[in-house]
Design a protein around this motif. Structure first.
Motif, short mmCIF file in Angstrom:
data_model
loop_
_atom_site.label_atom_id
_atom_site.label_comp_id
_atom_site.label_asym_id
_atom_site.label_seq_id
_atom_site.Cartn_x
_atom_site.Cartn_y
_atom_site.Cartn_z
N GLY A 127 -5.27 7.76 5.07
CA GLY A 127 -4.73 6.47 4.61
C GLY A 127 -5.34 5.98 3.31
O GLY A 127 -5.45 4.78 3.08
N PHE A 128 -5.69 6.92 2.44
CA PHE A 128 -6.27 6.57 1.14
C PHE A 128 -5.24 5.84 0.31
O PHE A 128 -4.09 6.28 0.19
CB PHE A 128 -6.72 7.85 0.43
CG PHE A 128 -7.48 7.62 -0.85
CD1 PHE A 128 -8.82 7.29 -0.81
CD2 PHE A 128 -6.85 7.75 -2.07
CE1 PHE A 128 -9.54 7.10 -1.99
CE2 PHE A 128 -7.55 7.56 -3.25
CZ PHE A 128 -8.90 7.23 -3.21
N ALA A 129 -5.63 4.69 -0.28
CA ALA A 129 -4.73 3.92 -1.13
C ALA A 129 -4.91 4.38 -2.58
O ALA A 129 -5.97 4.18 -3.17
CB ALA A 129 -5.04 2.43 -1.01
N TRP A 130 -3.88 4.99 -3.14
CA TRP A 130 -3.95 5.48 -4.51
C TRP A 130 -3.96 4.33 -5.50
O TRP A 130 -4.52 4.44 -6.57
CB TRP A 130 -2.79 6.43 -4.79
CG TRP A 130 -2.88 7.65 -3.94
CD1 TRP A 130 -2.08 7.96 -2.88
CD2 TRP A 130 -3.84 8.71 -4.04
NE1 TRP A 130 -2.50 9.15 -2.31
CE2 TRP A 130 -3.57 9.63 -3.01
CE3 TRP A 130 -4.91 8.96 -4.90
CZ2 TRP A 130 -4.32 10.79 -2.82
CZ3 TRP A 130 -5.65 10.12 -4.71
CH2 TRP A 130 -5.36 11.01 -3.69
N ASP A 131 -3.31 3.22 -5.15
CA ASP A 131 -3.29 2.04 -6.01
C ASP A 131 -3.60 0.81 -5.16
O ASP A 131 -2.71 0.18 -4.60
CB ASP A 131 -1.91 1.90 -6.67
CG ASP A 131 -1.86 0.79 -7.70
OD1 ASP A 131 -2.79 -0.05 -7.75
OD2 ASP A 131 -0.89 0.75 -8.47
N PRO A 132 -4.89 0.47 -5.04
CA PRO A 132 -5.27 -0.64 -4.16
C PRO A 132 -4.69 -1.98 -4.59
O PRO A 132 -4.44 -2.84 -3.74
CB PRO A 132 -6.80 -0.65 -4.21
CG PRO A 132 -7.16 0.13 -5.42
CD PRO A 132 -6.04 1.08 -5.69
N ARG A 133 -4.42 -2.15 -5.87
CA ARG A 133 -3.81 -3.41 -6.32
C ARG A 133 -2.39 -3.55 -5.78
O ARG A 133 -1.96 -4.63 -5.38
CB ARG A 133 -3.80 -3.49 -7.84
CG ARG A 133 -5.17 -3.71 -8.41
CD ARG A 133 -5.12 -3.87 -9.92
NE ARG A 133 -6.46 -4.09 -10.43
CZ ARG A 133 -6.93 -3.55 -11.52
NH1 ARG A 133 -6.16 -2.77 -12.25
NH2 ARG A 133 -8.16 -3.80 -11.92
N GLU A 134 -1.66 -2.44 -5.77
CA GLU A 134 -0.30 -2.47 -5.22
C GLU A 134 -0.34 -2.78 -3.72
O GLU A 134 0.47 -3.56 -3.22
CB GLU A 134 0.41 -1.14 -5.46
CG GLU A 134 1.82 -1.11 -4.92
CD GLU A 134 2.51 0.23 -5.13
OE1 GLU A 134 3.70 0.30 -4.79
OE2 GLU A 134 1.89 1.18 -5.61
N VAL A 135 -1.28 -2.17 -3.02
CA VAL A 135 -1.43 -2.43 -1.58
C VAL A 135 -1.74 -3.90 -1.33
O VAL A 135 -1.14 -4.54 -0.47
CB VAL A 135 -2.52 -1.52 -0.96
CG1 VAL A 135 -2.82 -1.91 0.47
CG2 VAL A 135 -2.10 -0.05 -1.04
N LEU A 136 -2.66 -4.45 -2.12
CA LEU A 136 -3.01 -5.86 -1.98
C LEU A 136 -1.80 -6.75 -2.25
O LEU A 136 -1.53 -7.70 -1.52
CB LEU A 136 -4.17 -6.21 -2.92
CG LEU A 136 -4.59 -7.69 -2.92
CD1 LEU A 136 -5.08 -8.11 -1.54
CD2 LEU A 136 -5.66 -7.92 -3.98
N TRP A 137 -1.05 -6.44 -3.32
CA TRP A 137 0.12 -7.24 -3.66
C TRP A 137 1.14 -7.20 -2.52
O TRP A 137 1.66 -8.24 -2.10
CB TRP A 137 0.76 -6.72 -4.95
CG TRP A 137 1.77 -7.68 -5.52
CD1 TRP A 137 1.54 -8.63 -6.46
CD2 TRP A 137 3.15 -7.81 -5.14
NE1 TRP A 137 2.70 -9.33 -6.71
CE2 TRP A 137 3.71 -8.86 -5.90
CE3 TRP A 137 3.97 -7.15 -4.23
CZ2 TRP A 137 5.03 -9.25 -5.79
CZ3 TRP A 137 5.30 -7.55 -4.11
CH2 TRP A 137 5.82 -8.57 -4.89
N ASN A 138 1.43 -6.00 -2.00
CA ASN A 138 2.39 -5.86 -0.92
C ASN A 138 1.94 -6.59 0.34
O ASN A 138 2.76 -7.24 1.02
CB ASN A 138 2.66 -4.39 -0.60
CG ASN A 138 3.47 -3.71 -1.68
OD1 ASN A 138 4.23 -4.34 -2.40
ND2 ASN A 138 3.30 -2.41 -1.81
N THR A 139 0.67 -6.51 0.66
CA THR A 139 0.14 -7.19 1.84
C THR A 139 0.26 -8.70 1.69
O THR A 139 0.70 -9.39 2.62
CB THR A 139 -1.34 -6.79 2.06
OG1 THR A 139 -1.42 -5.38 2.21
CG2 THR A 139 -1.92 -7.47 3.29
N THR A 140 -0.11 -9.20 0.54
CA THR A 140 -0.04 -10.64 0.29
C THR A 140 1.41 -11.12 0.29
O THR A 140 1.71 -12.18 0.84
CB THR A 140 -0.73 -10.99 -1.05
OG1 THR A 140 -2.05 -10.44 -1.04
CG2 THR A 140 -0.80 -12.48 -1.27
#
Length: 109
Positions: free
Chosen positions: A87-100
């Motif tokens: 479950g490595f996040a290649w783009d943590p900013r994108e993950v954060l944006w999607n979660t928010t």
């Protein structure tokens, strides 16, 4: 008159003698870091190692370098597959944006 080159010194046995041997050593080092990341995930529930992670700053740097290598297309398919499998996040900013964004949608309903 031709000059002759002096013979090169023989490499130390601790240094790799061929690119293939170097690759094996790098893979071993990569596998060690991957194992560290797996332990981090087991303890923290995610793979997003903060750059300020005091316990293991070198792991944080390694995680960042994997993201950079991915963008440059220099990771092997096996390395990508291994990181994806945990479950490595290649783009943590994108993950954060999607979660928010998801949290906002839930809040609005």
């Amino acid at each position: 008159k031709m000059l002759r080159r002096s013979p090169r010194k023989k490499q130390s046995s601790s240094l790799p003698n061929s690119p293939k041997e170097k690759n094996v050593e790098e893979k071993s080092s990569w596998e060690q870091r991957f194992d560290e990341l797996c332990r981090f995930k087991a303890n923290n529930g995610h793979c997003n190692v903060s750059q300020n992670y005091a316990e293991n700053k070198s792991l944080a740097g390694w995680v960042n370098s994997q993201r950079i290598a991915y963008k440059k297309n220099t990771l092997s398919s096996n390395q990508i597959q291994q990181l994806d499998s945990i479950g490595f996040a290649w783009d943590p900013r994108e993950v954060l944006w999607n979660t928010t964004f998801y949290q906002l949608c839930v809040f609005k309903t």
